[in-house]
Design a protein around this motif. Structure first.
Motif, PDB file in Angstrom:
ATOM      1  N   THR A  42       0.781   4.045  -2.979  1.00 48.33           N
ATOM      2  CA  THR A  42       0.632   5.479  -2.731  1.00 48.33           C
ATOM      3  C   THR A  42       1.734   6.272  -3.426  1.00 48.33           C
ATOM      4  O   THR A  42       1.465   7.298  -4.067  1.00 48.33           O
ATOM      5  N   LEU A  91      -6.600  -5.259   4.251  1.00 47.46           N
ATOM      6  CA  LEU A  91      -5.922  -5.103   5.536  1.00 47.46           C
ATOM      7  C   LEU A  91      -6.852  -5.508   6.671  1.00 47.46           C
ATOM      8  O   LEU A  91      -7.971  -5.018   6.767  1.00 47.46           O
ATOM      9  N   ARG A  93      -8.409  -5.559  10.374  1.00 41.63           N
ATOM     10  CA  ARG A  93      -8.609  -4.490  11.353  1.00 41.63           C
ATOM     11  C   ARG A  93      -7.690  -4.704  12.550  1.00 41.63           C
ATOM     12  O   ARG A  93      -7.419  -5.831  12.943  1.00 41.63           O
ATOM     13  N   ALA A 122      -7.111   1.626  -3.645  1.00 40.88           N
ATOM     14  CA  ALA A 122      -7.269   2.018  -2.244  1.00 40.88           C
ATOM     15  C   ALA A 122      -8.415   1.253  -1.587  1.00 40.88           C
ATOM     16  O   ALA A 122      -8.314   0.839  -0.426  1.00 40.88           O
ATOM     17  N   ALA A 123      -9.495   1.035  -2.324  1.00 42.47           N
ATOM     18  CA  ALA A 123     -10.613   0.255  -1.782  1.00 42.47           C
ATOM     19  C   ALA A 123     -10.176  -1.186  -1.527  1.00 42.47           C
ATOM     20  O   ALA A 123     -10.541  -1.774  -0.506  1.00 42.47           O
ATOM     21  N   TRP A 124      -9.387  -1.751  -2.431  1.00 44.61           N
ATOM     22  CA  TRP A 124      -8.917  -3.117  -2.234  1.00 44.61           C
ATOM     23  C   TRP A 124      -8.012  -3.207  -1.013  1.00 44.61           C
ATOM     24  O   TRP A 124      -8.127  -4.139  -0.216  1.00 44.61           O
ATOM     25  N   PHE A 125      -7.080  -2.249  -0.859  1.00 48.76           N
ATOM     26  CA  PHE A 125      -6.200  -2.268   0.309  1.00 48.76           C
ATOM     27  C   PHE A 125      -6.996  -2.088   1.598  1.00 48.76           C
ATOM     28  O   PHE A 125      -6.685  -2.692   2.618  1.00 48.76           O
ATOM     29  N   GLY A 126      -8.025  -1.271   1.573  1.00 50.71           N
ATOM     30  CA  GLY A 126      -8.878  -1.107   2.747  1.00 50.71           C
ATOM     31  C   GLY A 126      -9.605  -2.386   3.106  1.00 50.71           C
ATOM     32  O   GLY A 126      -9.836  -2.677   4.275  1.00 50.71           O
ATOM     33  N   TYR A 127      -9.953  -3.169   2.095  1.00 52.35           N
ATOM     34  CA  TYR A 127     -10.626  -4.440   2.331  1.00 52.35           C
ATOM     35  C   TYR A 127      -9.631  -5.520   2.761  1.00 52.35           C
ATOM     36  O   TYR A 127      -9.926  -6.343   3.620  1.00 52.35           O
ATOM     37  N   SER A 164       0.830  -1.205   0.000  1.00 54.71           N
ATOM     38  CA  SER A 164       0.000   0.000   0.000  1.00 54.71           C
ATOM     39  C   SER A 164       0.866   1.259   0.000  1.00 54.71           C
ATOM     40  O   SER A 164       0.500   2.261  -0.617  1.00 54.71           O
TER      41      SER A 164
END
Length: 77
Positions: free
Chosen positions: A14, A63, A65, A56-61, A10
């Protein structure tokens, strides 16, 4: 993939996004070409933006929590 590898990827993603929007790379697409009446440079920037948003949406999914750390003897609520 491990959490550490995803975080590293990620960060690279970026930095790639930041570097891809710098003027020297955009100027590579600066010529009088049009696709359906839209300049090629505009299509490049819009395509890059879509790619970065999806990434970014894929990395948010991908990673996991973070779980809050508990001190010894503390109860979980």
């Amino acid at each position: 993939m491990t959490r550490r590898k995803i975080i590293g990827a990620s960060l690279f993603f970026t930095l790639f996004g930041a570097m891809a929007t710098l003027p020297p790379l955009i100027l590579l697409f600066r010529f009088d070409g049009f696709v359906a009446g839209v300049p090629v440079a505009t299509l490049f920037l819009f395509g890059l933006w879509v790619f970065l948003v999806i990434g970014a949406a894929w990395f948010g999914y991908a990673l996991p929590r973070d779980e809050p750390h508990q001190l010894p003897g503390e109860e979980r609520r």
